[in-house]
Design a protein around this motif. Structure first.
Motif, short mmCIF file in Angstrom:
data_model
loop_
_atom_site.label_atom_id
_atom_site.label_comp_id
_atom_site.label_asym_id
_atom_site.label_seq_id
_atom_site.Cartn_x
_atom_site.Cartn_y
_atom_site.Cartn_z
N ASP A 219 49.82 36.04 41.99
CA ASP A 219 50.12 37.30 41.28
C ASP A 219 49.28 37.42 40.01
N ALA A 220 49.17 36.30 39.30
CA ALA A 220 48.50 36.33 37.99
C ALA A 220 47.09 36.92 38.09
N PHE A 221 46.37 36.52 39.14
CA PHE A 221 44.96 36.95 39.24
C PHE A 221 44.79 38.23 40.05
N SER A 222 45.89 38.95 40.26
CA SER A 222 45.79 40.10 41.17
C SER A 222 45.66 41.44 40.43
N ARG A 223 45.71 41.45 39.07
CA ARG A 223 45.77 42.74 38.38
C ARG A 223 44.54 43.03 37.53
N GLY A 224 43.54 42.15 37.60
CA GLY A 224 42.36 42.31 36.75
C GLY A 224 41.67 43.65 36.89
N LYS A 225 41.57 44.16 38.13
CA LYS A 225 40.84 45.42 38.34
C LYS A 225 41.54 46.60 37.69
N GLU A 226 42.86 46.49 37.55
CA GLU A 226 43.62 47.62 36.95
C GLU A 226 43.57 47.60 35.44
N SER A 227 43.25 46.45 34.85
CA SER A 227 43.32 46.38 33.39
C SER A 227 42.07 47.05 32.79
N GLN A 228 42.19 47.43 31.52
CA GLN A 228 41.08 48.14 30.89
C GLN A 228 39.87 47.21 30.77
N ARG A 229 40.12 45.95 30.46
CA ARG A 229 39.10 44.90 30.53
C ARG A 229 39.82 43.55 30.57
N VAL A 230 39.08 42.56 31.00
CA VAL A 230 39.62 41.20 31.03
C VAL A 230 38.81 40.38 30.01
N LEU A 231 39.47 40.05 28.91
CA LEU A 231 38.81 39.23 27.89
C LEU A 231 38.89 37.78 28.34
N ILE A 232 37.74 37.11 28.31
CA ILE A 232 37.74 35.71 28.74
C ILE A 232 37.34 34.85 27.56
N HIS A 233 38.12 33.79 27.31
CA HIS A 233 37.84 32.94 26.15
C HIS A 233 36.74 31.94 26.50
N SER A 234 35.60 32.51 26.89
CA SER A 234 34.46 31.67 27.24
C SER A 234 33.21 32.32 26.65
N MET A 235 32.04 31.87 27.06
CA MET A 235 30.81 32.37 26.45
C MET A 235 29.81 32.79 27.52
N GLN A 236 29.11 33.87 27.24
CA GLN A 236 28.13 34.41 28.19
C GLN A 236 27.09 33.36 28.58
N HIS A 237 26.56 32.64 27.57
CA HIS A 237 25.46 31.72 27.89
C HIS A 237 25.92 30.55 28.76
N LEU A 238 27.22 30.25 28.74
CA LEU A 238 27.72 29.16 29.57
C LEU A 238 28.00 29.61 31.00
#
Ligand code: UDP
Length: 501
Positions: A219-238
């Motif tokens: 369930d947790a990973f099933s709503r990402g497309k509906e959210s305005q954005r998914v902020l990820i606590h990671s880094m683009q270069h990684l």
């Protein structure tokens, strides 16, 4: 909607590793002029109060003067009742997922009522920013016609694996068929490329498809497309490949890590310092005297050892760990959480005369000020369970790692660390395998004395520079500024489209 003050309702999953990064995000928002209501469940709120170090009071809506306020933006705490509240001081820092599941219906109703109250009082929420582990908050946001912004506190790689659960089920990779060789590779996870079955995070590997825990992750990973954005606590270069691949799948991912600027060596801005409530989100009392003990040791000589807020380690393993540390010859700072003591005393569970034998060379804490420890010049390595916050905090300070994953997504995080060449591995392959003293001793010796350790150390220095660059003037900084601008637009009723850089 009339032009209102921007107001984000920030709701972390109620465990230490999820509260920490969202409290840091909340500070960024306040700094950017966004009002924030930070939501605690009753359990975590009570733990914060029990610590008795900070005076946390529930701020009543009738009394706006009670708000912490800075640069015009206001911070407010809201406490939602849950089913797992406890007064028991020896309770684990984090409730189990299964316990949490029982609280969801109650939390949902109370969140709904709270948002209604905000609306009635004329200070509506512009958006909900909530943890990926709170997918039902999307329904609550929909019912108020406001956007939900999802926050994922770990890597894009783990997110991509979670997002792939339906596909993995369809292909018969999950639940893992008995007799599967975990070394075989799978190549259906966006952006990840071929990866071993063994690198799928433990929660996926070891739960049967029908268990409530498995359903929780699905369930947790099933709503990402509906959210305005998914902020990820990671880094683009990684994680550029995975981030791009997730976007191509329709997940509006933006990396914003590491959110750690505010505790950097004395340079925290006065604005950040202002928010006592968000600076003190540690659920247990911190043993600050270990910092004085660190002062007595030479530069980069101490190995810091902590398994985070949640991992269960048996008494037998704690003993093996202790023997391994003793045999390693390095000074060490070891954290053993009170809930790991199994109602025994520290001297009962450590090897006989351990404290006496290692006096001066060892320090044992129940809970430590980890960020300050990692900033201390005496610390030369961190033996970690590979919790993502611990990894980021280490990257931020350039402390090289020894990775020893035990649960959750820690094995997948170790895979990343090895790909990035910034850790020595103690990979037990299976969570139930007992840690052995020889492994601990060898890993520490490799880190401190071997050329491999030297490489890991210099790689971590490079990653430290890159982490600081991205949050101070790079992609993560840009994404945070874009987020703040968009929340301001949401306050006027706009629905800004997610536009990746
Ligand atoms: N932490 C701490 N003191 C300790 C151990 C951990 O302050 O003695 C903090 C640590 O700085 C990190 C969080 O607790 O921010 C643990 O999060 P992580 O993602 O590393 O692991 P988890 O607890 O979620 O498994």
């Amino acid at each position: 909607m009339a032009n209102r003050e921007p107001h984000a309702v920030v709701f972390p999953f109620p465990t230490q590793g999820h509260i920490n990064p969202l409290s840091l995000l909340a500070k960024r928002l306040l700094n950017g002029g966004i009002n924030v209501t930070f939501v605690h469940t009753a359990r975590t709120f009570r733990m914060l109060q029990q610590r008795n170090q900070i005076e946390l009071s529930r701020k009543d809506s009738e009394d706006p003067g009670n708000y912490a306020s800075c640069k015009g933006a206001k911070l407010r705490m809201e406490v939602l009742p849950d089913e797992v509240s406890t007064d028991d001081a020896s309770a684990p820092v984090s409730p189990s997922v299964v316990l949490f599941i029982s609280s969801i219906p109650l939390l949902r109703v109370h969140l709904q009522c709270f948002l209604q109250r905000l609306l009635d009082e004329g200070r509506p929420a512009s958006c909900i920013i909530s943890d990926t582990f709170l997918p039902w908050t999307q329904d609550v946001a929909n019912s108020f016609n406001i956007p939900r912004i999802e926050f994922w506190s770990s890597t894009a790689m783990v997110y991509s694996m979670g997002f792939s659960i339906p596909n993995l089920l369809r292909h018969g990779y999950l639940p893992v068929p008995s007799g599967t060789d975990l070394e075989t590779t799978i190549d259906i996870v966006p952006g990840v490329g071929p990866c071993r079955h063994a690198d799928f995070f433990y929660d996926l590997l070891h739960d049967s498809g029908a268990s409530p825990r498995f359903k929780f992750f699905q369930d947790a990973f099933s709503r990402g497309k509906e959210s305005q954005r998914v902020l990820i606590h990671s880094m683009q270069h990684l994680e550029d490949n995975v981030i791009q691949a997730l976007r191509e799948e329709g997940i509006p991912v933006d990396p914003i890590g590491p959110l750690l600027e505010s505790f950097v060596d004395g340079s925290a801005s006065s604005t950040h310092e202002h928010y006592t409530e968000l600076n003190s989100v540690s659920l247990l009392d911190e043993d600050t005297s270990c910092l004085e003990w660190l002062n007595t040791h030479p530069k980069t000589s101490v190995i810091y050892v902590s398994f985070g807020s949640n991992v269960k380690i048996h008494v037998e393993e704690i003993q093996e760990l202790a023997f391994g540390l003793e045999d390693s010859q390095q000074p060490f700072l070891l954290v053993i959480r009170p809930d790991l003591l199994d109602n025994k005393s520290l001297s009962d569970i450590l090897p006989d005369n351990f404290i006496e034998r290692n006096r001066g060379r060892a320090w044992v804490s129940f809970w430590a000020p980890q960020r300050a420890i990692l900033l201390h010049p005496s610390v030369g390595g961190f033996l970690t369970h590979c919790g993502w916050n611990s990894i980021l905090e280490s990257m931020w300070t350039g402390v090289p790692l020894i990775g020893c994953p035990r649960e959750s997504e820690q094995n997948t995080n170790l895979k990343c660390l090895l790909d990035w060449k910034c850790a020595i591995s103690i990979d037990l392959k299976q969570p139930k395998v007992i840690l052995k003293r020889e492994l601990v001793k060898t890993a520490i010796s490799t880190l401190f004395n071997e050329p491999e350790g030297e490489l890991v150390r210099s790689r971590m220095t490079e990653l430290k520079t890159a982490a600081r660059n991205t949050i101070e003037k790079g992609q993560s900084r840009f994404n945070l500024e874009k987020l703040i601008d968009d929340i301001k637009k949401m306050a006027s009723g706009d629905r800004p489209r997610f536009l990746p850089a």
